[in-house]
Write a protein that holds these residues in place. Structure first.
Motif, PDB file in Angstrom:
ATOM      1  N   UNK A   1       0.639  -1.142   0.041  1.00 35.83           N
ATOM      2  CA  UNK A   1       0.037   0.059   0.110  1.00 35.83           C
ATOM      3  C   UNK A   1       0.899   1.269   0.090  1.00 35.83           C
ATOM      4  N   UNK A   2       1.857   1.281   0.754  1.00 35.05           N
ATOM      5  CA  UNK A   2       2.716   2.363   0.872  1.00 35.05           C
ATOM      6  C   UNK A   2       3.481   2.659  -0.430  1.00 35.05           C
ATOM      7  N   UNK A   3       3.816   1.405  -1.107  1.00 35.24           N
ATOM      8  CA  UNK A   3       4.337   1.735  -2.792  1.00 35.24           C
ATOM      9  C   UNK A   3       3.324   2.369  -3.579  1.00 35.24           C
ATOM     10  N   UNK A   4       2.057   1.747  -3.294  1.00 34.55           N
ATOM     11  CA  UNK A   4       1.069   2.592  -4.227  1.00 34.55           C
ATOM     12  C   UNK A   4       0.906   4.085  -4.005  1.00 34.55           C
ATOM     13  N   UNK A   5       1.002   4.418  -2.734  1.00 35.97           N
ATOM     14  CA  UNK A   5       0.813   5.709  -2.073  1.00 35.97           C
ATOM     15  C   UNK A   5       1.658   6.522  -2.620  1.00 35.97           C
ATOM     16  N   UNK A   6       2.947   6.257  -2.805  1.00 37.16           N
ATOM     17  CA  UNK A   6       4.104   6.804  -3.392  1.00 37.16           C
ATOM     18  C   UNK A   6       4.238   6.783  -4.655  1.00 37.16           C
ATOM     19  N   UNK A   7       3.276   6.335  -5.382  1.00 33.86           N
ATOM     20  CA  UNK A   7       3.143   6.527  -6.840  1.00 33.86           C
ATOM     21  C   UNK A   7       1.912   7.527  -7.244  1.00 33.86           C
ATOM     22  N   UNK A   8       1.269   7.710  -6.033  1.00 29.65           N
ATOM     23  CA  UNK A   8       0.006   8.728  -6.362  1.00 29.65           C
ATOM     24  C   UNK A   8       0.664  10.118  -6.563  1.00 29.65           C
ATOM     25  N   UNK A   9      -0.134  10.801  -6.993  1.00 25.66           N
ATOM     26  CA  UNK A   9       0.176  12.370  -7.434  1.00 25.66           C
ATOM     27  C   UNK A   9      -0.623  13.267  -6.656  1.00 25.66           C
ATOM     28  N   UNK A  10      -1.334  12.668  -5.519  1.00 31.21           N
ATOM     29  CA  UNK A  10      -2.287  13.563  -4.561  1.00 31.21           C
ATOM     30  C   UNK A  10      -1.495  14.517  -4.031  1.00 31.21           C
ATOM     31  N   UNK A  11      -2.341  15.485  -3.300  1.00 32.08           N
ATOM     32  CA  UNK A  11      -1.768  16.618  -2.602  1.00 32.08           C
ATOM     33  C   UNK A  11      -1.116  15.987  -1.445  1.00 32.08           C
ATOM     34  N   UNK A  12       0.067  16.591  -0.973  1.00 31.34           N
ATOM     35  CA  UNK A  12       0.913  16.230   0.340  1.00 31.34           C
ATOM     36  C   UNK A  12       0.031  15.979   1.450  1.00 31.34           C
ATOM     37  N   UNK A  13      -0.901  16.825   1.791  1.00 35.02           N
ATOM     38  CA  UNK A  13      -1.781  16.566   3.118  1.00 35.02           C
ATOM     39  C   UNK A  13      -2.694  15.408   2.873  1.00 35.02           C
ATOM     40  N   UNK A  14      -3.383  15.149   1.573  1.00 40.13           N
ATOM     41  CA  UNK A  14      -4.131  13.731   1.465  1.00 40.13           C
ATOM     42  C   UNK A  14      -3.302  12.584   1.683  1.00 40.13           C
ATOM     43  N   UNK A  15      -1.871  12.779   0.931  1.00 44.47           N
ATOM     44  CA  UNK A  15      -0.903  11.658   1.041  1.00 44.47           C
ATOM     45  C   UNK A  15      -0.556  11.360   2.560  1.00 44.47           C
ATOM     46  N   UNK A  16      -0.374  12.305   3.373  1.00 42.02           N
ATOM     47  CA  UNK A  16       0.024  12.373   4.782  1.00 42.02           C
ATOM     48  C   UNK A  16      -1.049  11.558   5.620  1.00 42.02           C
ATOM     49  N   UNK A  17      -2.370  11.786   5.391  1.00 40.20           N
ATOM     50  CA  UNK A  17      -3.560  11.279   6.095  1.00 40.20           C
ATOM     51  C   UNK A  17      -3.711   9.799   5.440  1.00 40.20           C
ATOM     52  N   UNK A  18      -3.298   9.658   4.123  1.00 39.46           N
ATOM     53  CA  UNK A  18      -3.396   8.198   3.447  1.00 39.46           C
ATOM     54  C   UNK A  18      -2.615   7.503   4.254  1.00 39.46           C
ATOM     55  N   UNK A  19      -1.223   7.961   4.639  1.00 36.47           N
ATOM     56  CA  UNK A  19      -0.171   7.078   5.093  1.00 36.47           C
ATOM     57  C   UNK A  19      -0.680   6.714   6.690  1.00 36.47           C
ATOM     58  N   UNK A  20      -1.469   7.345   7.162  1.00 37.94           N
ATOM     59  CA  UNK A  20      -2.055   7.339   8.595  1.00 37.94           C
ATOM     60  C   UNK A  20      -2.985   5.984   8.567  1.00 37.94           C
ATOM     61  N   UNK A  21      -3.864   6.359   7.189  1.00 40.55           N
ATOM     62  CA  UNK A  21      -4.913   5.299   7.247  1.00 40.55           C
ATOM     63  C   UNK A  21      -4.299   3.879   6.856  1.00 40.55           C
ATOM     64  N   UNK A  22      -3.272   3.749   5.995  1.00 40.97           N
ATOM     65  CA  UNK A  22      -2.508   2.630   5.790  1.00 40.97           C
ATOM     66  C   UNK A  22      -2.064   2.029   7.183  1.00 40.97           C
ATOM     67  N   UNK A  23      -1.577   2.706   8.097  1.00 37.19           N
ATOM     68  CA  UNK A  23      -1.042   2.341   9.188  1.00 37.19           C
ATOM     69  C   UNK A  23      -2.314   1.939  10.140  1.00 37.19           C
TER      70      UNK A  23
END
Length: 190
Positions: free
Chosen positions: A62-84
């Motif tokens: 999931x983290x690998x896919x998140x790194x490939x995403x081009x979303x806003x940094x705030x969204x990516x930061x929350x997405x990493x929290x979600x993955x955790x």
């Protein structure tokens, strides 16, 4: 005969009479050559898997896919929290309110991050319950708004008890339609 194994000078004939096969193999093994007599002649190389530290787990995937995403940094930061906060079965264990509090992000950013992660592979990831998991798997199949989606959304309890006749009556469809929808639902991964 000299003691240097790299010395290729001729050995006098009298020296050959005392030179045994054991001497030959001892001499040749000491110079680092494998003569192939004691091995199969094939070299077994270590497998590629031995060089990996470990197989990638769900979190890494999931983290690998998140790194490939081009979303806003705030969204990516929350997405990493979600993955955790995804358990070993792939379910999201935190509510949106908890994610808002932990990330200090507004509700719309949290919702956008949840949608982002739920779009990752495997389909159904980051669902909060079985119903949401199954519906998320129907999305990439373009089956939202169909009979399987309706059965999952409204009649999951009847489906689990195999009350197909009741589902057919409530959905105003034939038993054959329900059976076909059930086959699709059975192909999903809970």
């Amino acid at each position: 005969q000299t003691d240097d194994p790299r010395d290729d000078s001729e050995i006098p004939l009298e020296g050959l009479s005392t030179f045994t096969a054991d001497d030959y193999f001892d001499e040749r093994s000491s110079d680092g050559r494998d003569l192939g007599y004691f091995t199969s002649g094939t070299v077994t190389h270590p497998s590629f898997e031995q060089f990996l530290s470990s197989s990638p787990d769900l979190y890494d995937h999931l983290i690998w896919q998140l790194r490939l995403s081009r979303d806003d940094d705030d969204v990516r930061r929350v997405a990493e929290l979600i993955i955790g906060n995804i358990d070993e079965n792939g379910y999201l264990t935190a509510t949106n309110e908890e994610l808002e509090r932990l990330s200090e992000a507004p509700p719309e950013i949290v919702e956008e991050a949840v949608i982002l992660v739920q779009g990752f592979d495997p389909p159904g990831i980051a669902a909060r319950d079985l119903k949401e998991c199954l519906l998320l798997q129907l999305r990439p199949l373009n089956l939202l708004g169909t009979l399987p989606a309706s059965i999952i959304s409204n009649h999951l309890d009847l489906l689990s008890r195999k009350k197909y006749q009741n589902i057919a009556r409530l959905c105003n469809v034939s038993l054959d339609d329900v059976t076909a929808a059930v086959k699709i639902i059975e192909g999903l991964d809970p």
